[in-house]
Design an enzyme around this catalytic site. Structure first.
Site, PDB file in Angstrom:
ATOM      1  CE  LYS A 115      47.952  86.310 -15.302  1.00 28.33           C
ATOM      2  NZ  LYS A 115      49.448  87.569 -15.083  1.00 28.33           N
ATOM      3  CE  LYS A 197      47.455  82.958 -23.153  1.00 32.12           C
ATOM      4  NZ  LYS A 197      48.187  84.461 -22.351  1.00 32.12           N
ATOM      5  CE  LYS A 200      53.686  82.676 -18.467  1.00 35.93           C
ATOM      6  NZ  LYS A 200      55.155  83.129 -18.162  1.00 35.93           N
TER       7      LYS A 200
HETATM    8  P1  TYM Z   1      53.881  87.008 -20.824  1.00 35.07           P
HETATM    9  O1  TYM Z   1      55.285  86.942 -19.702  1.00 35.07           O
HETATM   10  O2  TYM Z   1      52.855  86.069 -20.328  1.00 35.07           O
HETATM   11  O3  TYM Z   1      54.349  86.808 -22.297  1.00 35.07           O
HETATM   12  C1  TYM Z   1      55.690  86.818 -22.499  1.00 35.07           C
HETATM   13  C2  TYM Z   1      55.218  86.968 -24.156  1.00 35.07           C
HETATM   14  O4  TYM Z   1      54.557  85.609 -24.381  1.00 35.07           O
HETATM   15  C3  TYM Z   1      53.518  86.181 -25.320  1.00 35.07           C
HETATM   16  N1  TYM Z   1      52.870  84.658 -25.308  1.00 35.07           N
HETATM   17  C4  TYM Z   1      52.330  84.054 -26.844  1.00 35.07           C
HETATM   18  N2  TYM Z   1      52.579  84.529 -27.768  1.00 35.07           N
HETATM   19  C5  TYM Z   1      52.052  83.668 -29.115  1.00 35.07           C
HETATM   20  N3  TYM Z   1      51.131  82.761 -28.387  1.00 35.07           N
HETATM   21  C6  TYM Z   1      51.144  82.192 -27.362  1.00 35.07           C
HETATM   22  N4  TYM Z   1      50.010  81.572 -27.374  1.00 35.07           N
HETATM   23  C7  TYM Z   1      51.489  83.630 -26.126  1.00 35.07           C
HETATM   24  N5  TYM Z   1      51.439  83.540 -24.856  1.00 35.07           N
HETATM   25  C8  TYM Z   1      52.345  83.860 -24.369  1.00 35.07           C
HETATM   26  C9  TYM Z   1      53.065  87.055 -24.636  1.00 35.07           C
HETATM   27  O5  TYM Z   1      52.451  87.983 -25.534  1.00 35.07           O
HETATM   28  C10 TYM Z   1      54.285  87.688 -24.216  1.00 35.07           C
HETATM   29  O6  TYM Z   1      54.994  88.665 -25.356  1.00 35.07           O
HETATM   30  N6  TYM Z   1      52.571  91.625 -19.327  1.00 35.07           N
HETATM   31  C11 TYM Z   1      53.685  90.664 -20.091  1.00 35.07           C
HETATM   32  C12 TYM Z   1      55.225  90.963 -19.882  1.00 35.07           C
HETATM   33  C13 TYM Z   1      55.517  92.410 -20.235  1.00 35.07           C
HETATM   34  C14 TYM Z   1      56.060  93.087 -20.961  1.00 35.07           C
HETATM   35  C15 TYM Z   1      55.808  94.533 -20.011  1.00 35.07           C
HETATM   36  C16 TYM Z   1      55.618  92.775 -22.620  1.00 35.07           C
HETATM   37  C17 TYM Z   1      55.516  93.383 -18.674  1.00 35.07           C
HETATM   38  N7  TYM Z   1      55.581  94.445 -18.819  1.00 35.07           N
HETATM   39  C18 TYM Z   1      56.729  95.176 -21.079  1.00 35.07           C
HETATM   40  C19 TYM Z   1      55.307  94.027 -23.092  1.00 35.07           C
HETATM   41  C20 TYM Z   1      56.846  94.980 -22.662  1.00 35.07           C
HETATM   42  C21 TYM Z   1      53.448  89.317 -20.084  1.00 35.07           C
HETATM   43  O7  TYM Z   1      52.263  88.709 -19.528  1.00 35.07           O
HETATM   44  O8  TYM Z   1      53.802  88.177 -21.038  1.00 35.07           O
END
Ligand code: TYM
Length: 334
Positions: A115, A197, A200
């Protein structure tokens, strides 16, 4: 906790358009697990501001995400679905945990490295301490399990390290959380560069299927997905594009890899890609319709938002009171 059930915490950022990866890697598992656990599902809008956001857009996206959680099948009366920013305990605990996290640990986080390369003009302290806020989210509710995609594993390991470090000093304050990674769909790859991966923030719109893409667009994107010249529908590392499409198809239909290989044994990529597209549409179309219906029910959603913010605050305060006493903050005079 309530009903002696174990606790589950997870969250998603309200930034950008959610992809099929977010759904298959996380949201889908949340629904499967929701009966078994006492669940907290947060729209992590505080994490979102580590990257500059347009305020009106952030507010809109946060609400759309909360609506999507419900549309996907999470009952908001049984699952605590709420905005992270409505519960001040997240910020309070994050500050405390910042004082138990090392710069070296945070410097090693691959998401920070990615990032900060992408947002070189805004490498703010929040971007650096992002994983500490994530640890606070999880530890605040004494979560036993955290369902995430593979890309969040490193943050989860850090959360466990911070919790163990804290417990070693102050006794058993935090539950040590376990990650839950689904068997299929834990890492959905880009449709255009299947060794990367699905994300978004990808600049190529054909690389990701967005949850709000129309059926036409989904079918087109699947048709254009990059495969190879081998011409066989087989699940292996030498065919990352095909492997990813099998993962998507398996995750959307519930069919096993073996069944899928058999189903398309004598077929070409064209037929297979069409089937994948249709399977994705059959999962996303009902979700989109339900989200559109729910969106109109403003009073219902507002009620859920209020109720669940109170519920999350109540539970988070239990942990926070304990933590504050342990570290030596003076008691409040009431
Ligand atoms: P975020 O918002 O990027 O993504 C949300 C969830 O989607 C999963 N994910 C994927 N899984 C499979 N294939 C992909 N291509 C893919 N892209 C995204 C992510 O692994 C995630 O589970 N930091 C976290 C949000 C967060 C969080 C937390 C998660 C904040 N606090 C506490 C769990 C517990 C994030 O940015 O996810």
């Amino acid at each position: 906790m309530l009903n002696d059930k174990k606790v589950l915490f997870s969250g998603m950022q309200a930034t950008g358009n959610l992809t099929l990866g977010n759904y298959l890697g996380a949201l889908k598992n949340w629904i499967t697990l929701s009966d078994e656990y006492e669940c907290f599902y947060s729209v992590v809008d505080m994490h979102s501001i580590t990257v500059r956001q347009d305020p009106a857009t952030l507010r809109k996206r946060a609400r759309a995400l909360l609506t999507l959680y419900i549309a996907a099948g999470l009952d908001p009366k049984k699952n605590c679905i709420y905005y992270q920013s409505h519960v001040s305990g997240h910020a309070e605990l994050a500050w405390i945990l910042n004082c138990f996290t090392y710069m070296g640990e945070l410097s090693r986080m691959t998401q920070f490295k990615d990032k900060s390369a992408k947002h070189a003009d805004n490498i703010n302290a929040g971007l650096f301490t992002y994983p500490v806020l994530m640890a606070a989210d999880i530890l605040l509710y004494q979560a036993d399990v955290v369902p995430v995609g593979v890309d969040q594993m490193q943050h989860l390991e850090l959360t466990r390290d911070i919790a163990m470090r804290f417990n070693n000093i102050y006794g058993d304050v935090f539950t040590i959380p376990e990650p839950y990674i689904g068997k299929i769909g834990a890492k959905i790859m880009s449709l255009q560069e299947p060794t990367k991966k699905m994300s978004k923030s990808d600049e190529n719109p054909n690389a990701s299927i967005y949850l709000m893409d129309s059926p036409d667009v989904i079918l087109k994107k699947c048709k254009r997905a990059v495969t190879d010249s081998i011409g066989e529908i087989k699940y292996n590392e030498d065919q990352p594009g095909v492997k990813n499409l099998i993962d998507i198809y398996s995750s959307c239909t519930g069919k096993s890899v073996k069944e899928i290989e058999k189903e398309f044994e004598n077929e070409g990529y064209g037929v297979f890609k069409e089937a994948v597209g249709e399977a994705v549409v059959s999962v996303l179309e009902p979700l989109q319709k339900e989200a559109a219906r729910l969106e109109k029910d403003k009073a219902y959603l507002d009620g859920i938002i209020k109720e669940n913010a109170e519920k999350a605050t109540y539970f988070s305060n239990k942990t926070l009171r304990k933590v504050k006493r342990k570290i030596g903050y003076p008691d409040m005079i009431r």
